[in-house]
Motif scaffolding. Sequence first.
Motif, PDB file in Angstrom:
ATOM      1  N   ALA A  22       0.849  -1.201   0.000  1.00  0.00           N
ATOM      2  CA  ALA A  22       0.000   0.000   0.000  1.00  0.00           C
ATOM      3  C   ALA A  22       0.881   1.247   0.000  1.00  0.00           C
ATOM      4  O   ALA A  22       0.689   2.169  -0.807  1.00  0.00           O
ATOM      5  N   ASN A  23       1.861   1.274   0.892  1.00  0.00           N
ATOM      6  CA  ASN A  23       2.719   2.458   0.963  1.00  0.00           C
ATOM      7  C   ASN A  23       3.612   2.585  -0.267  1.00  0.00           C
ATOM      8  O   ASN A  23       3.829   3.683  -0.780  1.00  0.00           O
ATOM      9  N   ALA A  24       4.119   1.452  -0.756  1.00  0.00           N
ATOM     10  CA  ALA A  24       4.996   1.508  -1.930  1.00  0.00           C
ATOM     11  C   ALA A  24       4.226   2.033  -3.141  1.00  0.00           C
ATOM     12  O   ALA A  24       4.734   2.845  -3.923  1.00  0.00           O
ATOM     13  N   MET A  25       2.979   1.615  -3.296  1.00  0.00           N
ATOM     14  CA  MET A  25       2.214   2.048  -4.467  1.00  0.00           C
ATOM     15  C   MET A  25       1.798   3.513  -4.364  1.00  0.00           C
ATOM     16  O   MET A  25       1.747   4.224  -5.370  1.00  0.00           O
ATOM     17  N   LEU A  26       1.554   3.971  -3.138  1.00  0.00           N
ATOM     18  CA  LEU A  26       1.266   5.404  -2.968  1.00  0.00           C
ATOM     19  C   LEU A  26       2.506   6.235  -3.300  1.00  0.00           C
ATOM     20  O   LEU A  26       2.448   7.220  -4.033  1.00  0.00           O
ATOM     21  N   ALA A  27       3.643   5.801  -2.769  1.00  0.00           N
ATOM     22  CA  ALA A  27       4.888   6.530  -3.019  1.00  0.00           C
ATOM     23  C   ALA A  27       5.229   6.485  -4.506  1.00  0.00           C
ATOM     24  O   ALA A  27       5.721   7.459  -5.084  1.00  0.00           O
ATOM     25  N   GLN A  28       4.920   5.366  -5.128  1.00  0.00           N
ATOM     26  CA  GLN A  28       5.199   5.206  -6.559  1.00  0.00           C
ATOM     27  C   GLN A  28       4.402   6.222  -7.382  1.00  0.00           C
ATOM     28  O   GLN A  28       4.896   6.772  -8.363  1.00  0.00           O
ATOM     29  N   ARG A  29       3.172   6.480  -6.961  1.00  0.00           N
ATOM     30  CA  ARG A  29       2.356   7.493  -7.661  1.00  0.00           C
ATOM     31  C   ARG A  29       3.026   8.854  -7.582  1.00  0.00           C
ATOM     32  O   ARG A  29       3.081   9.600  -8.553  1.00  0.00           O
ATOM     33  N   ILE A  30       3.556   9.176  -6.385  1.00  0.00           N
ATOM     34  CA  ILE A  30       4.191  10.497  -6.230  1.00  0.00           C
ATOM     35  C   ILE A  30       5.475  10.554  -7.057  1.00  0.00           C
ATOM     36  O   ILE A  30       5.746  11.549  -7.728  1.00  0.00           O
ATOM     37  N   SER A  31       6.262   9.473  -7.035  1.00  0.00           N
ATOM     38  CA  SER A  31       7.487   9.484  -7.841  1.00  0.00           C
ATOM     39  C   SER A  31       7.152   9.561  -9.322  1.00  0.00           C
ATOM     40  O   SER A  31       7.878  10.185 -10.103  1.00  0.00           O
ATOM     41  N   SER A  32       6.055   8.947  -9.729  1.00  0.00           N
ATOM     42  CA  SER A  32       5.667   9.015 -11.148  1.00  0.00           C
ATOM     43  C   SER A  32       5.320  10.446 -11.519  1.00  0.00           C
ATOM     44  O   SER A  32       5.771  10.958 -12.553  1.00  0.00           O
ATOM     45  N   ILE A  33       4.532  11.096 -10.691  1.00  0.00           N
ATOM     46  CA  ILE A  33       4.118  12.455 -11.025  1.00  0.00           C
ATOM     47  C   ILE A  33       5.328  13.402 -10.936  1.00  0.00           C
ATOM     48  O   ILE A  33       5.469  14.328 -11.733  1.00  0.00           O
ATOM     49  N   ASN A  34       6.224  13.126  -9.985  1.00  0.00           N
ATOM     50  CA  ASN A  34       7.418  13.962  -9.873  1.00  0.00           C
ATOM     51  C   ASN A  34       8.360  13.769 -11.065  1.00  0.00           C
ATOM     52  O   ASN A  34       8.993  14.717 -11.529  1.00  0.00           O
ATOM     53  N   ALA A  35       8.432  12.535 -11.570  1.00  0.00           N
ATOM     54  CA  ALA A  35       9.246  12.293 -12.768  1.00  0.00           C
ATOM     55  C   ALA A  35       8.653  13.078 -13.941  1.00  0.00           C
ATOM     56  O   ALA A  35       9.377  13.697 -14.724  1.00  0.00           O
ATOM     57  N   LEU A  36       7.330  13.090 -14.029  1.00  0.00           N
ATOM     58  CA  LEU A  36       6.677  13.848 -15.105  1.00  0.00           C
ATOM     59  C   LEU A  36       6.886  15.346 -14.924  1.00  0.00           C
ATOM     60  O   LEU A  36       6.947  16.098 -15.902  1.00  0.00           O
ATOM     61  N   SER A  37       7.010  15.792 -13.661  1.00  0.00           N
ATOM     62  CA  SER A  37       7.189  17.236 -13.410  1.00  0.00           C
ATOM     63  C   SER A  37       8.493  17.726 -14.047  1.00  0.00           C
ATOM     64  O   SER A  37       8.572  18.859 -14.522  1.00  0.00           O
ATOM     65  N   ALA A  38       9.508  16.857 -14.079  1.00  0.00           N
ATOM     66  CA  ALA A  38      10.779  17.248 -14.711  1.00  0.00           C
ATOM     67  C   ALA A  38      10.568  17.448 -16.213  1.00  0.00           C
ATOM     68  O   ALA A  38      11.109  18.384 -16.814  1.00  0.00           O
TER      69      ALA A  38
END
Length: 449
Positions: free
Chosen positions: A205-221
Amino acid sequence: PQKVTKVLCIGAGYVGGPTCAVIALKCPHIQVTIVDLNQARIDAWNSPDFKLPIYEPGLEDVVRACRGRNLFFSTDVEKGIQGGGAHLSTSSWRRGRLRRWRHRPRLSSKSPLCRAALPSRCALSSRQTPSPTAASIFSLTPSSLLRAPPSPTFSSLTASSSAPFRPPEGKDACAALAAIYANWVPTENILTVGLWSSELSKLAANAMLAQRISSINALSAICEATGANIDEVANAVGYDSRVGPKFLKASVGFGGSCFQKDILNLVYLSESLHLPEVAAYWRQVVEMNEYQKRRFSKRVVDTLFNTITGKRIAVLGFAFKADTGDTRESAAITLIRDFQSERAFVNIYDPQVVPEQIWLDLDEASPSVPLDNIKKQVRICGSALEACKDAEAVVIATEWKEFREIDWSEVYKHMKKPAFVFDGRLIVDAKKLTEIGFKVTTIGRPALG
Ligand code: UDX
Protein backbone atom coordinates in the motif's frame (compact mmCIF):
# COMPACT_ATOMS: atom_id res chain seq x y z
CA PRO A 1 -12.16 -15.33 22.36
CA GLN A 2 -11.49 -13.69 25.69
CA LYS A 3 -13.08 -10.22 25.83
CA VAL A 4 -10.40 -7.57 25.99
CA THR A 5 -10.85 -5.14 28.87
CA LYS A 6 -7.31 -3.79 28.99
CA VAL A 7 -4.94 -2.66 26.28
CA LEU A 8 -1.30 -1.89 26.91
CA CYS A 9 0.54 -0.01 24.22
CA ILE A 10 4.34 -0.10 24.29
CA GLY A 11 5.53 3.10 22.63
CA ALA A 12 3.98 6.57 22.99
CA GLY A 13 5.09 7.98 19.65
CA TYR A 14 3.32 8.99 16.45
CA VAL A 15 1.62 5.62 16.02
CA GLY A 16 1.01 4.43 19.58
CA GLY A 17 -0.26 7.74 20.96
CA PRO A 18 -2.95 8.55 18.40
CA THR A 19 -3.94 4.91 17.73
CA CYS A 20 -4.47 4.09 21.38
CA ALA A 21 -6.10 7.42 22.15
CA VAL A 22 -8.67 6.52 19.50
CA ILE A 23 -9.08 3.02 20.95
CA ALA A 24 -9.76 4.66 24.34
CA LEU A 25 -12.27 7.04 22.78
CA LYS A 26 -14.13 4.40 20.83
CA CYS A 27 -13.98 1.71 23.51
CA PRO A 28 -14.94 3.26 26.85
CA HIS A 29 -15.13 -0.27 28.32
CA ILE A 30 -11.41 -0.83 27.65
CA GLN A 31 -8.71 0.57 29.91
CA VAL A 32 -5.86 1.75 27.69
CA THR A 33 -2.37 2.32 29.08
CA ILE A 34 0.44 3.65 26.94
CA VAL A 35 3.94 3.11 28.27
CA ASP A 36 7.23 4.51 27.06
CA LEU A 37 10.71 4.64 28.59
CA ASN A 38 11.04 8.29 27.53
CA GLN A 39 10.08 10.28 30.64
CA ALA A 40 9.85 13.64 28.86
CA ARG A 41 7.48 12.20 26.29
CA ILE A 42 5.22 10.66 28.93
CA ASP A 43 5.28 13.92 30.93
CA ALA A 44 4.13 15.77 27.82
CA TRP A 45 1.24 13.33 27.28
CA ASN A 46 0.30 13.89 30.94
CA SER A 47 0.82 17.67 30.95
CA PRO A 48 -1.98 19.56 32.74
CA ASP A 49 -2.32 22.07 29.88
CA PHE A 50 -2.38 19.32 27.21
CA LYS A 51 0.87 20.37 25.55
CA LEU A 52 1.08 16.97 23.88
CA PRO A 53 4.32 15.73 22.28
CA ILE A 54 2.53 15.20 18.97
CA TYR A 55 0.51 17.59 16.86
CA GLU A 56 -2.34 16.19 14.82
CA PRO A 57 -5.69 17.89 14.21
CA GLY A 58 -8.28 16.61 16.69
CA LEU A 59 -5.81 14.65 18.83
CA GLU A 60 -5.96 17.03 21.80
CA ASP A 61 -9.76 16.74 21.96
CA VAL A 62 -9.53 12.95 22.02
CA VAL A 63 -6.94 12.99 24.81
CA ARG A 64 -8.96 15.55 26.78
CA ALA A 65 -12.00 13.30 26.55
CA CYS A 66 -10.24 10.13 27.69
CA ARG A 67 -7.15 10.89 29.78
CA GLY A 68 -7.66 9.83 33.38
CA ARG A 69 -10.89 8.04 32.43
CA ASN A 70 -9.72 5.02 30.44
CA LEU A 71 -6.51 6.37 28.94
CA PHE A 72 -3.29 6.47 30.96
CA PHE A 73 0.33 7.30 30.13
CA SER A 74 3.19 5.90 32.17
CA THR A 75 6.88 5.04 32.17
CA ASP A 76 6.24 1.99 34.32
CA VAL A 77 6.56 -0.61 31.60
CA GLU A 78 6.78 -3.48 34.02
CA LYS A 79 3.61 -2.60 35.88
CA GLY A 80 1.83 -2.11 32.59
CA ILE A 81 2.83 -5.54 31.37
CA GLN A 82 1.91 -7.19 34.64
CA GLY A 83 -1.52 -5.65 34.27
CA GLY A 84 -2.22 -8.08 31.43
CA GLY A 85 -4.63 -7.57 28.58
CA ALA A 86 -3.80 -7.12 24.93
CA HIS A 87 -0.35 -5.72 24.32
CA LEU A 88 0.28 -3.57 21.30
CA SER A 89 3.77 -2.55 20.38
CA THR A 90 4.47 0.22 17.95
CA SER A 91 8.22 0.30 17.55
CA SER A 92 9.45 -0.09 14.04
CA TRP A 93 11.48 -3.21 14.39
CA ARG A 94 13.87 -3.15 11.51
CA ARG A 95 16.11 -6.14 11.30
CA GLY A 96 18.96 -4.40 13.04
CA ARG A 97 16.76 -2.90 15.66
CA LEU A 98 15.08 -6.17 16.34
CA ARG A 99 18.45 -7.71 16.93
CA ARG A 100 19.36 -4.86 19.21
CA TRP A 101 16.11 -5.26 21.03
CA ARG A 102 16.87 -8.90 21.59
CA HIS A 103 20.29 -8.11 23.01
CA ARG A 104 19.48 -4.98 24.90
CA PRO A 105 20.24 -5.60 28.57
CA ARG A 106 16.91 -4.08 29.65
CA LEU A 107 15.11 -6.60 27.56
CA SER A 108 17.30 -9.59 28.22
CA SER A 109 16.34 -12.31 30.65
CA LYS A 110 15.98 -9.70 33.37
CA SER A 111 13.73 -7.50 31.29
CA PRO A 112 10.26 -6.53 32.35
CA LEU A 113 8.90 -8.38 29.35
CA CYS A 114 10.52 -11.59 30.50
CA ARG A 115 9.83 -11.25 34.13
CA ALA A 116 6.28 -10.13 33.79
CA ALA A 117 3.65 -12.61 34.69
CA LEU A 118 2.12 -12.49 31.28
CA PRO A 119 -1.55 -13.24 31.18
CA SER A 120 -2.48 -16.58 29.79
CA ARG A 121 -3.65 -14.91 26.60
CA CYS A 122 -1.69 -12.03 25.26
CA ALA A 123 -1.52 -10.55 21.81
CA LEU A 124 1.60 -8.78 20.69
CA SER A 125 0.72 -6.61 17.79
CA SER A 126 2.90 -4.25 15.88
CA ARG A 127 1.48 -1.61 13.57
CA GLN A 128 4.87 -0.71 12.17
CA THR A 129 5.98 -4.09 11.09
CA PRO A 130 8.36 -4.62 8.22
CA SER A 131 8.47 -8.10 6.73
CA PRO A 132 9.28 -10.53 8.09
CA THR A 133 9.23 -9.03 11.53
CA ALA A 134 6.19 -10.82 12.78
CA ALA A 135 7.91 -14.07 11.97
CA SER A 136 11.07 -12.96 13.75
CA ILE A 137 9.20 -11.88 16.83
CA PHE A 138 7.28 -15.05 16.76
CA SER A 139 10.37 -17.20 16.67
CA LEU A 140 12.06 -14.94 19.16
CA THR A 141 9.41 -14.79 21.79
CA PRO A 142 9.12 -18.32 23.05
CA SER A 143 12.83 -18.88 23.52
CA SER A 144 14.20 -15.59 24.68
CA LEU A 145 11.32 -13.62 26.05
CA LEU A 146 8.84 -15.97 27.49
CA ARG A 147 10.56 -18.03 30.09
CA ALA A 148 8.73 -16.98 33.18
CA PRO A 149 5.05 -17.35 32.53
CA PRO A 150 3.38 -20.73 32.67
CA SER A 151 2.72 -21.67 29.03
CA PRO A 152 1.19 -18.44 27.87
CA THR A 153 -0.42 -17.96 24.50
CA PHE A 154 1.78 -15.27 23.08
CA SER A 155 0.70 -14.46 19.61
CA SER A 156 2.30 -12.12 17.21
CA LEU A 157 -0.07 -10.10 15.09
CA THR A 158 0.57 -7.39 12.64
CA ALA A 159 -2.24 -4.94 12.61
CA SER A 160 -1.65 -2.78 9.64
CA SER A 161 -4.74 -0.59 9.54
CA SER A 162 -6.63 -3.09 7.48
CA ALA A 163 -5.10 -6.49 7.73
CA PRO A 164 -4.23 -8.26 10.96
CA PHE A 165 -2.32 -11.53 10.80
CA ARG A 166 -3.77 -14.81 11.96
CA PRO A 167 -1.31 -17.51 12.86
CA PRO A 168 -2.89 -20.88 13.61
CA GLU A 169 -1.89 -20.50 17.27
CA GLY A 170 -3.28 -17.02 17.49
CA LYS A 171 -6.86 -17.25 16.31
CA ASP A 172 -8.15 -16.02 19.63
CA ALA A 173 -5.69 -13.17 19.76
CA CYS A 174 -6.61 -12.25 16.22
CA ALA A 175 -10.31 -12.29 17.00
CA ALA A 176 -9.68 -10.23 20.15
CA LEU A 177 -7.86 -7.58 18.15
CA ALA A 178 -10.54 -7.58 15.47
CA ALA A 179 -13.16 -7.17 18.21
CA ILE A 180 -11.37 -4.02 19.44
CA TYR A 181 -11.42 -2.49 15.95
CA ALA A 182 -15.03 -3.60 15.45
CA ASN A 183 -16.07 -0.96 17.99
CA TRP A 184 -15.82 1.60 15.22
CA VAL A 185 -14.64 -0.07 12.00
CA PRO A 186 -17.35 -1.87 9.97
CA THR A 187 -16.62 -5.58 10.25
CA GLU A 188 -16.46 -6.00 6.47
CA ASN A 189 -13.47 -3.64 6.55
CA ILE A 190 -11.55 -5.78 9.01
CA LEU A 191 -9.63 -8.28 6.95
CA THR A 192 -8.08 -11.40 8.38
CA VAL A 193 -5.28 -12.80 6.26
CA GLY A 194 -2.07 -14.78 6.66
CA LEU A 195 1.24 -13.43 7.90
CA TRP A 196 2.88 -12.72 4.55
CA SER A 197 -0.23 -11.28 2.97
CA SER A 198 -0.70 -9.01 5.94
CA GLU A 199 2.83 -7.71 6.07
CA LEU A 200 3.08 -7.41 2.31
CA SER A 201 -0.24 -5.54 2.11
CA LYS A 202 1.09 -2.81 4.31
CA LEU A 203 4.35 -2.52 2.39
CA ALA A 204 2.54 -2.67 -0.96
CA ALA A 205 0.00 0.00 0.00
CA ASN A 206 2.72 2.46 0.96
CA ALA A 207 5.00 1.51 -1.93
CA MET A 208 2.21 2.05 -4.47
CA LEU A 209 1.27 5.40 -2.97
CA ALA A 210 4.89 6.53 -3.02
CA GLN A 211 5.20 5.21 -6.56
CA ARG A 212 2.36 7.49 -7.66
CA ILE A 213 4.19 10.50 -6.23
CA SER A 214 7.49 9.48 -7.84
CA SER A 215 5.67 9.02 -11.15
CA ILE A 216 4.12 12.45 -11.02
CA ASN A 217 7.42 13.96 -9.87
CA ALA A 218 9.25 12.29 -12.77
CA LEU A 219 6.68 13.85 -15.11
CA SER A 220 7.19 17.24 -13.41
CA ALA A 221 10.78 17.25 -14.71
CA ILE A 222 9.48 16.71 -18.26
CA CYS A 223 6.94 19.51 -17.75
CA GLU A 224 9.64 21.96 -16.67
CA ALA A 225 11.66 21.08 -19.77
CA THR A 226 8.77 21.27 -22.22
CA GLY A 227 6.54 24.04 -20.93
CA ALA A 228 3.73 21.72 -19.86
CA ASN A 229 2.02 22.30 -16.52
CA ILE A 230 2.13 19.32 -14.11
CA ASP A 231 -1.14 20.27 -12.42
CA GLU A 232 -2.93 20.22 -15.78
CA VAL A 233 -1.32 16.90 -16.65
CA ALA A 234 -2.23 15.37 -13.27
CA ASN A 235 -5.78 16.67 -13.58
CA ALA A 236 -6.20 15.22 -17.06
CA VAL A 237 -4.68 11.86 -16.10
CA GLY A 238 -6.76 11.70 -12.91
CA TYR A 239 -9.95 12.07 -14.95
CA ASP A 240 -9.55 8.46 -15.97
CA SER A 241 -11.41 6.75 -13.15
CA ARG A 242 -8.98 3.83 -13.29
CA VAL A 243 -6.18 6.21 -12.29
CA GLY A 244 -8.25 8.54 -10.09
CA PRO A 245 -7.38 12.08 -9.01
CA LYS A 246 -5.96 11.48 -5.53
CA PHE A 247 -2.29 11.48 -4.53
CA LEU A 248 -1.08 13.04 -7.76
CA LYS A 249 0.29 16.30 -6.39
CA ALA A 250 3.80 16.97 -7.62
CA SER A 251 6.06 18.06 -4.78
CA VAL A 252 9.57 18.65 -3.67
CA GLY A 253 9.59 14.98 -2.65
CA PHE A 254 7.69 12.72 -0.31
CA GLY A 255 8.72 12.32 3.30
CA GLY A 256 7.33 10.71 6.43
CA SER A 257 8.28 7.70 8.45
CA CYS A 258 6.65 5.07 6.23
CA PHE A 259 7.18 5.49 2.51
CA GLN A 260 10.94 5.26 2.25
CA LYS A 261 11.27 2.72 5.03
CA ASP A 262 8.60 0.44 3.63
CA ILE A 263 9.95 0.58 0.09
CA LEU A 264 13.44 -0.17 1.32
CA ASN A 265 11.99 -3.10 3.22
CA LEU A 266 10.41 -4.30 0.01
CA VAL A 267 13.78 -3.90 -1.75
CA TYR A 268 15.52 -5.81 1.01
CA LEU A 269 12.90 -8.53 0.92
CA SER A 270 13.14 -8.83 -2.88
CA GLU A 271 16.89 -9.11 -2.70
CA SER A 272 16.73 -11.78 -0.01
CA LEU A 273 14.31 -13.69 -2.21
CA HIS A 274 16.76 -13.45 -5.14
CA LEU A 275 14.52 -11.14 -7.13
CA PRO A 276 16.99 -8.41 -8.16
CA GLU A 277 14.76 -6.99 -10.93
CA VAL A 278 11.92 -6.52 -8.46
CA ALA A 279 14.31 -4.91 -5.98
CA ALA A 280 15.61 -2.51 -8.64
CA TYR A 281 12.08 -1.58 -9.68
CA TRP A 282 11.05 -0.49 -6.19
CA ARG A 283 14.42 1.09 -5.39
CA GLN A 284 13.88 3.44 -8.30
CA VAL A 285 10.82 4.94 -6.54
CA VAL A 286 13.11 6.10 -3.72
CA GLU A 287 15.85 7.17 -6.13
CA MET A 288 13.38 9.31 -8.06
CA ASN A 289 12.43 10.97 -4.78
CA GLU A 290 16.08 11.75 -3.99
CA TYR A 291 16.49 13.08 -7.52
CA GLN A 292 13.46 15.32 -7.11
CA LYS A 293 14.93 16.93 -3.96
CA ARG A 294 18.36 17.35 -5.58
CA ARG A 295 16.79 18.76 -8.73
CA PHE A 296 14.81 21.31 -6.74
CA SER A 297 17.78 22.64 -4.74
CA LYS A 298 19.83 22.81 -7.94
CA ARG A 299 17.06 24.83 -9.57
CA VAL A 300 17.23 27.31 -6.66
CA VAL A 301 20.99 27.71 -7.10
CA ASP A 302 20.77 27.97 -10.90
CA THR A 303 18.01 30.56 -10.74
CA LEU A 304 19.91 32.68 -8.22
CA PHE A 305 22.59 33.22 -10.85
CA ASN A 306 24.47 29.98 -10.08
CA THR A 307 25.47 30.83 -6.54
CA ILE A 308 23.72 31.18 -3.21
CA THR A 309 26.87 31.75 -1.17
CA GLY A 310 26.18 34.44 1.41
CA LYS A 311 22.57 34.82 0.24
CA ARG A 312 19.62 34.49 2.61
CA ILE A 313 16.94 31.94 1.81
CA ALA A 314 13.64 31.66 3.70
CA VAL A 315 12.36 28.09 3.97
CA LEU A 316 8.65 27.95 4.79
CA GLY A 317 7.73 24.62 6.33
CA PHE A 318 9.87 21.99 7.97
CA ALA A 319 7.35 19.19 8.62
CA PHE A 320 7.14 16.42 6.01
CA LYS A 321 3.53 17.39 5.23
CA ALA A 322 0.93 19.85 6.50
CA ASP A 323 -0.96 19.38 9.78
CA THR A 324 1.79 17.58 11.62
CA GLY A 325 4.83 18.43 13.69
CA ASP A 326 6.48 15.26 12.38
CA THR A 327 9.73 15.88 10.51
CA ARG A 328 10.88 12.35 9.75
CA GLU A 329 12.39 12.13 6.24
CA SER A 330 11.08 15.62 5.51
CA ALA A 331 12.25 17.01 2.17
CA ALA A 332 12.96 20.33 3.95
CA ILE A 333 15.85 18.70 5.81
CA THR A 334 17.60 17.74 2.57
CA LEU A 335 16.98 21.13 0.97
CA ILE A 336 18.33 23.04 3.95
CA ARG A 337 21.37 20.79 4.13
CA ASP A 338 22.03 21.52 0.45
CA PHE A 339 21.63 25.28 1.01
CA GLN A 340 23.98 25.10 3.98
CA SER A 341 26.63 23.27 2.00
CA GLU A 342 26.35 25.98 -0.67
CA ARG A 343 27.08 28.42 2.17
CA ALA A 344 23.78 30.26 2.09
CA PHE A 345 22.07 31.68 5.18
CA VAL A 346 18.75 30.00 5.91
CA ASN A 347 15.71 31.30 7.82
CA ILE A 348 13.23 28.61 8.77
CA TYR A 349 9.61 28.93 9.79
CA ASP A 350 7.19 26.11 10.55
CA PRO A 351 3.92 26.58 12.48
CA GLN A 352 4.28 23.34 14.47
CA VAL A 353 7.80 21.96 14.51
CA VAL A 354 9.65 22.90 17.69
CA PRO A 355 13.15 24.44 17.38
CA GLU A 356 14.83 21.58 19.28
CA GLN A 357 13.54 19.16 16.63
CA ILE A 358 14.84 21.34 13.80
CA TRP A 359 18.31 21.51 15.37
CA LEU A 360 18.30 17.77 15.96
CA ASP A 361 17.40 17.05 12.32
CA LEU A 362 19.90 19.52 10.86
CA ASP A 363 22.63 18.22 13.14
CA GLU A 364 21.93 14.67 12.03
CA ALA A 365 21.81 15.67 8.34
CA SER A 366 25.33 17.18 8.43
CA PRO A 367 27.32 14.94 10.79
CA SER A 368 30.64 16.50 9.84
CA VAL A 369 29.53 20.06 10.68
CA PRO A 370 29.44 21.08 14.37
CA LEU A 371 25.98 22.27 15.46
CA ASP A 372 27.43 25.64 16.49
CA ASN A 373 28.49 26.23 12.89
CA ILE A 374 25.07 25.21 11.63
CA LYS A 375 23.55 27.73 14.04
CA LYS A 376 25.68 30.49 12.54
CA GLN A 377 24.09 29.81 9.16
CA VAL A 378 20.53 28.94 10.15
CA ARG A 379 17.94 30.95 12.06
CA ILE A 380 14.56 29.71 13.26
CA CYS A 381 11.82 32.33 12.95
CA GLY A 382 8.45 32.89 14.60
CA SER A 383 6.45 33.76 11.46
CA ALA A 384 6.58 33.50 7.68
CA LEU A 385 7.00 37.25 7.36
CA GLU A 386 9.90 37.28 9.82
CA ALA A 387 11.60 34.46 7.88
CA CYS A 388 11.23 36.31 4.57
CA LYS A 389 12.68 39.57 5.90
CA ASP A 390 15.83 40.49 3.97
CA ALA A 391 15.78 37.18 2.14
CA GLU A 392 16.54 36.92 -1.56
CA ALA A 393 14.45 33.83 -2.05
CA VAL A 394 11.51 32.07 -0.42
CA VAL A 395 11.24 28.30 -0.69
CA ILE A 396 7.92 26.64 0.16
CA ALA A 397 8.67 23.17 1.44
CA THR A 398 5.44 22.20 3.26
CA GLU A 399 1.86 22.80 2.14
CA TRP A 400 0.63 24.46 5.36
CA LYS A 401 -2.71 26.19 4.87
CA GLU A 402 -1.36 29.45 6.30
CA PHE A 403 1.17 29.63 3.45
CA ARG A 404 -1.73 29.88 1.01
CA GLU A 405 -2.89 32.98 2.86
CA ILE A 406 0.41 34.88 3.01
CA ASP A 407 0.18 38.59 2.23
CA TRP A 408 2.71 38.46 -0.60
CA SER A 409 2.67 42.22 -1.24
CA GLU A 410 3.80 42.71 2.36
CA VAL A 411 6.46 39.98 2.01
CA TYR A 412 7.72 41.59 -1.21
CA LYS A 413 8.31 44.92 0.55
CA HIS A 414 10.68 43.27 3.04
CA MET A 415 12.69 41.11 0.67
CA LYS A 416 15.87 41.86 -1.25
CA LYS A 417 15.29 42.36 -4.98
CA PRO A 418 14.95 40.64 -7.31
CA ALA A 419 12.72 38.61 -4.99
CA PHE A 420 12.44 34.93 -5.86
CA VAL A 421 9.76 32.44 -4.82
CA PHE A 422 10.24 28.70 -5.27
CA ASP A 423 7.00 26.82 -4.81
CA GLY A 424 7.79 23.20 -3.99
CA ARG A 425 4.16 22.46 -3.16
CA LEU A 426 2.11 24.09 -5.92
CA ILE A 427 0.25 26.36 -3.52
CA VAL A 428 0.88 29.92 -4.69
CA ASP A 429 -0.82 31.80 -7.50
CA ALA A 430 2.26 32.26 -9.67
CA LYS A 431 0.59 34.80 -11.95
CA LYS A 432 -0.49 37.02 -9.07
CA LEU A 433 2.95 36.89 -7.47
CA THR A 434 4.59 37.76 -10.77
CA GLU A 435 2.36 40.83 -11.00
CA ILE A 436 3.59 41.90 -7.56
CA GLY A 437 7.14 41.67 -8.88
CA PHE A 438 8.32 38.23 -7.75
CA LYS A 439 10.26 35.86 -9.94
CA VAL A 440 8.36 32.61 -9.44
CA THR A 441 9.59 29.07 -9.97
CA THR A 442 7.07 26.26 -9.49
CA ILE A 443 7.63 22.52 -9.50
CA GLY A 444 6.50 21.12 -12.81
CA ARG A 445 6.29 24.43 -14.65
CA PRO A 446 8.74 26.64 -16.50
CA ALA A 447 9.86 29.71 -14.47
CA LEU A 448 7.73 32.87 -14.51
CA GLY A 449 8.69 36.52 -14.04
C1 UDX B 1 1.43 7.37 4.77
C2 UDX B 1 0.23 6.61 4.17
O1 UDX B 1 -0.58 7.53 3.42
C3 UDX B 1 -0.57 5.95 5.27
O2 UDX B 1 -1.64 5.20 4.69
C4 UDX B 1 0.37 5.02 6.04
O3 UDX B 1 -0.32 4.38 7.08
C5 UDX B 1 1.55 5.81 6.60
O4 UDX B 1 2.22 6.48 5.53
P1 UDX B 1 1.82 9.70 5.94
O5 UDX B 1 3.28 9.39 5.82
O6 UDX B 1 1.33 10.18 7.26
O7 UDX B 1 0.94 8.43 5.57
O8 UDX B 1 1.47 10.88 4.92
P2 UDX B 1 0.91 10.99 3.44
O9 UDX B 1 -0.25 11.90 3.45
O10 UDX B 1 0.72 9.67 2.81
O11 UDX B 1 2.10 11.75 2.69
C6 UDX B 1 3.39 11.21 2.54
C7 UDX B 1 4.28 12.17 1.81
O12 UDX B 1 3.91 12.29 0.45
C8 UDX B 1 4.24 13.60 2.36
O13 UDX B 1 5.54 14.15 2.33
C9 UDX B 1 3.33 14.32 1.39
O14 UDX B 1 3.55 15.69 1.37
C10 UDX B 1 3.71 13.64 0.09
N1 UDX B 1 2.67 13.70 -0.93
C11 UDX B 1 1.45 13.15 -0.73
C12 UDX B 1 2.95 14.31 -2.16
O15 UDX B 1 4.06 14.80 -2.39
N2 UDX B 1 1.98 14.33 -3.13
C13 UDX B 1 0.75 13.78 -2.95
O16 UDX B 1 -0.07 13.84 -3.88
C14 UDX B 1 0.47 13.17 -1.69
